[in-house]
Design an enzyme around this catalytic site. Sequence first.
Site, PDB file in Angstrom:
ATOM      1  CB  SER A   1      -0.888   0.020   1.246  1.00  0.00           C
ATOM      2  OG  SER A   1      -1.527   1.280   1.358  1.00  0.00           O
TER       3      SER A   1
ATOM      4  CE1 TYR B   1      -3.535  -2.023   5.004  1.00  0.00           C
ATOM      5  CE2 TYR B   1      -3.146   0.282   4.471  1.00  0.00           C
ATOM      6  CZ  TYR B   1      -3.509  -0.987   4.083  1.00  0.00           C
ATOM      7  OH  TYR B   1      -3.851  -1.227   2.760  1.00  0.00           O
TER       8      TYR B   1
HETATM    9  N1  LIG Z   1      -8.790  -0.499  -1.448  1.00  0.00           N
HETATM   10  C1  LIG Z   1      -7.761   0.310  -1.296  1.00  0.00           C
HETATM   11  O1  LIG Z   1      -7.851   1.557  -1.368  1.00  0.00           O
HETATM   12  C2  LIG Z   1      -6.417  -0.284  -1.020  1.00  0.00           C
HETATM   13  C3  LIG Z   1      -5.313   0.560  -0.981  1.00  0.00           C
HETATM   14  C4  LIG Z   1      -4.074   0.027  -0.740  1.00  0.00           C
HETATM   15  C5  LIG Z   1      -3.935  -1.336  -0.552  1.00  0.00           C
HETATM   16  N2  LIG Z   1      -5.010  -2.151  -0.586  1.00  0.00           N
HETATM   17  C6  LIG Z   1      -4.808  -3.579  -0.337  1.00  0.00           C
HETATM   18  O2  LIG Z   1      -5.485  -4.371  -1.292  1.00  0.00           O
HETATM   19  C7  LIG Z   1      -5.816  -5.640  -0.694  1.00  0.00           C
HETATM   20  C8  LIG Z   1      -7.278  -6.011  -0.881  1.00  0.00           C
HETATM   21  O3  LIG Z   1      -8.100  -4.955  -0.565  1.00  0.00           O
HETATM   22  P1  LIG Z   1      -9.670  -4.996  -0.944  1.00  0.00           P
HETATM   23  O4  LIG Z   1     -10.178  -3.613  -0.749  1.00  0.00           O
HETATM   24  O5  LIG Z   1      -9.874  -5.651  -2.265  1.00  0.00           O
HETATM   25  O6  LIG Z   1     -10.216  -5.923   0.264  1.00  0.00           O
HETATM   26  P2  LIG Z   1     -11.376  -7.024   0.384  1.00  0.00           P
HETATM   27  O7  LIG Z   1     -11.667  -7.103   1.847  1.00  0.00           O
HETATM   28  O8  LIG Z   1     -12.553  -6.759  -0.496  1.00  0.00           O
HETATM   29  O9  LIG Z   1     -10.699  -8.377  -0.104  1.00  0.00           O
HETATM   30  C9  LIG Z   1      -9.846  -9.117   0.699  1.00  0.00           C
HETATM   31  C10 LIG Z   1     -10.367 -10.545   0.863  1.00  0.00           C
HETATM   32  O10 LIG Z   1      -9.465 -11.182   1.791  1.00  0.00           O
HETATM   33  C11 LIG Z   1     -10.224 -12.071   2.586  1.00  0.00           C
HETATM   34  N3  LIG Z   1      -9.524 -12.336   3.852  1.00  0.00           N
HETATM   35  C12 LIG Z   1      -9.377 -11.512   4.909  1.00  0.00           C
HETATM   36  N4  LIG Z   1      -8.693 -12.123   5.890  1.00  0.00           N
HETATM   37  C13 LIG Z   1      -8.395 -13.370   5.459  1.00  0.00           C
HETATM   38  C14 LIG Z   1      -7.715 -14.479   5.993  1.00  0.00           C
HETATM   39  N5  LIG Z   1      -7.181 -14.438   7.243  1.00  0.00           N
HETATM   40  N6  LIG Z   1      -7.590 -15.613   5.276  1.00  0.00           N
HETATM   41  C15 LIG Z   1      -8.131 -15.684   4.033  1.00  0.00           C
HETATM   42  N7  LIG Z   1      -8.793 -14.647   3.448  1.00  0.00           N
HETATM   43  C16 LIG Z   1      -8.911 -13.510   4.148  1.00  0.00           C
HETATM   44  C17 LIG Z   1     -11.544 -11.363   2.787  1.00  0.00           C
HETATM   45  O11 LIG Z   1     -12.576 -12.283   3.107  1.00  0.00           O
HETATM   46  C18 LIG Z   1     -11.767 -10.662   1.446  1.00  0.00           C
HETATM   47  O12 LIG Z   1     -12.615 -11.420   0.594  1.00  0.00           O
HETATM   48  C19 LIG Z   1      -5.401  -5.522   0.784  1.00  0.00           C
HETATM   49  O13 LIG Z   1      -4.110  -6.071   0.956  1.00  0.00           O
HETATM   50  C20 LIG Z   1      -5.368  -4.033   1.006  1.00  0.00           C
HETATM   51  O14 LIG Z   1      -4.535  -3.683   2.096  1.00  0.00           O
HETATM   52  C21 LIG Z   1      -6.261  -1.658  -0.817  1.00  0.00           C
END
Ligand SMILES: NC(=O)c1ccc[n+]([C@@H]2O[C@H](COP(=O)([O-])OP(=O)(O)OC[C@H]3O[C@@H](n4cnc5c(N)ncnc54)[C@H](O)[C@@H]3O)[C@@H](O)[C@H]2O)c1
Length: 280
Positions: free
Chosen positions: A152, A164
């Site tokens: 991130s 985070y």
């Molecule tokens: N959305 C943003 O603005 C943003 C910005 C920077 C980084 N990110 C990173 O992108 C990634 C995904 O983000 P997203 O918004 O798509 O999230 P999201 O929550 O929609 O998707 C993540 C998935 O991971 C699963 N999960 C969580 N804990 C788990 C575990 N212990 N074991 C197995 N599965 C697990 C959840 O059920 C979910 O379906 C993350 O690493 C997040 O930090 C997102």
Amino acid sequence: MVECAGRVEGKVAIVTGAGSTPGPGIGTGKATAVVLAREGASVLLVDLYPERAELTRQMIEEEGGKAAVFGADVTQAAACEAMVRAAVDAFGTVDILVNNIGLASLGTVVDTTEEVWDRAFDINLRTAFLASKYAVPVMAAGGGGAVVNVASISALRGDGTVAYSAAKGGLIAMTVDMAYSHGRQGIRVNAVAPGHITTPMVMSVSAPGARAEFMNTMRSEAGLLGTAGTGWDVGWAATFLASDEARWITGVTLPVESGVLSVTPLMMAPYLRAVPDPGE
Ligand SMILES: NC(=O)c1ccc[n+]([C@@H]2O[C@H](COP(=O)([O-])OP(=O)(O)OC[C@H]3O[C@@H](n4cnc5c(N)ncnc54)[C@H](O)[C@@H]3O)[C@@H](O)[C@H]2O)c1
């Protein structure tokens, strides 16, 4: 529309967190899994909530791709070992691992609790450590592979998310160390650092109403392109890094953020003045 060109044809990929928080739009893991499948990979879709990964599988199979679902808590070593075994059983090997699981938490070093700190490291860093621990030997035995860690921009600049940010910073450090340790085994290890991506997870934590609308406009306007980022933007970047097109790239972190890291607070000032915050 990006043209599909078989960038990962015949490869086997594991994507952790390949489901998506329910809601409009698409998560980064789900989008990455779909792009990898469109580009020719067979994908093991891993999620704590298998019903979420099942929706990803349906999407992939409707497009003619190959995928299987594996429900697991990736913070657990035994689950990660079983996950890698499941990929080998289903598709024969592991060529690509995308460590996508993550969850943001707000807070300074003063008001962050020990529980929040530990949870941030479990979700954002331990998952990538354990998944890699069991996937890398299989890749090495197969002659090589590619790992992509989803970090991130929070690790690269301050934004009031200390636990985070520190965990994602650890993930970037782990990326460099893994690239060092496994390069001679033909394994490339890179990271993507998404910026303000509009995913269902982000939308689900935004309170509805004028404040949420303002925050969404801010997310688009914060970068140089002035447009919203989606899970697909991360999916394409991760797939590029996983593909042979990136065969000589390892140990890097690719920002996917509409140039937001190049924006100084001063450059944002006119925009902040022009759009009043109706929630305050
Ligand atoms: N959305 C943003 O603005 C943003 C910005 C920077 C980084 N990110 C990173 O992108 C990634 C995904 O983000 P997203 O918004 O798509 O999230 P999201 O929550 O929609 O998707 C993540 C998935 O991971 C699963 N999960 C969580 N804990 C788990 C575990 N212990 N074991 C197995 N599965 C697990 C959840 O059920 C979910 O379906 C993350 O690493 C997040 O930090 C997102």
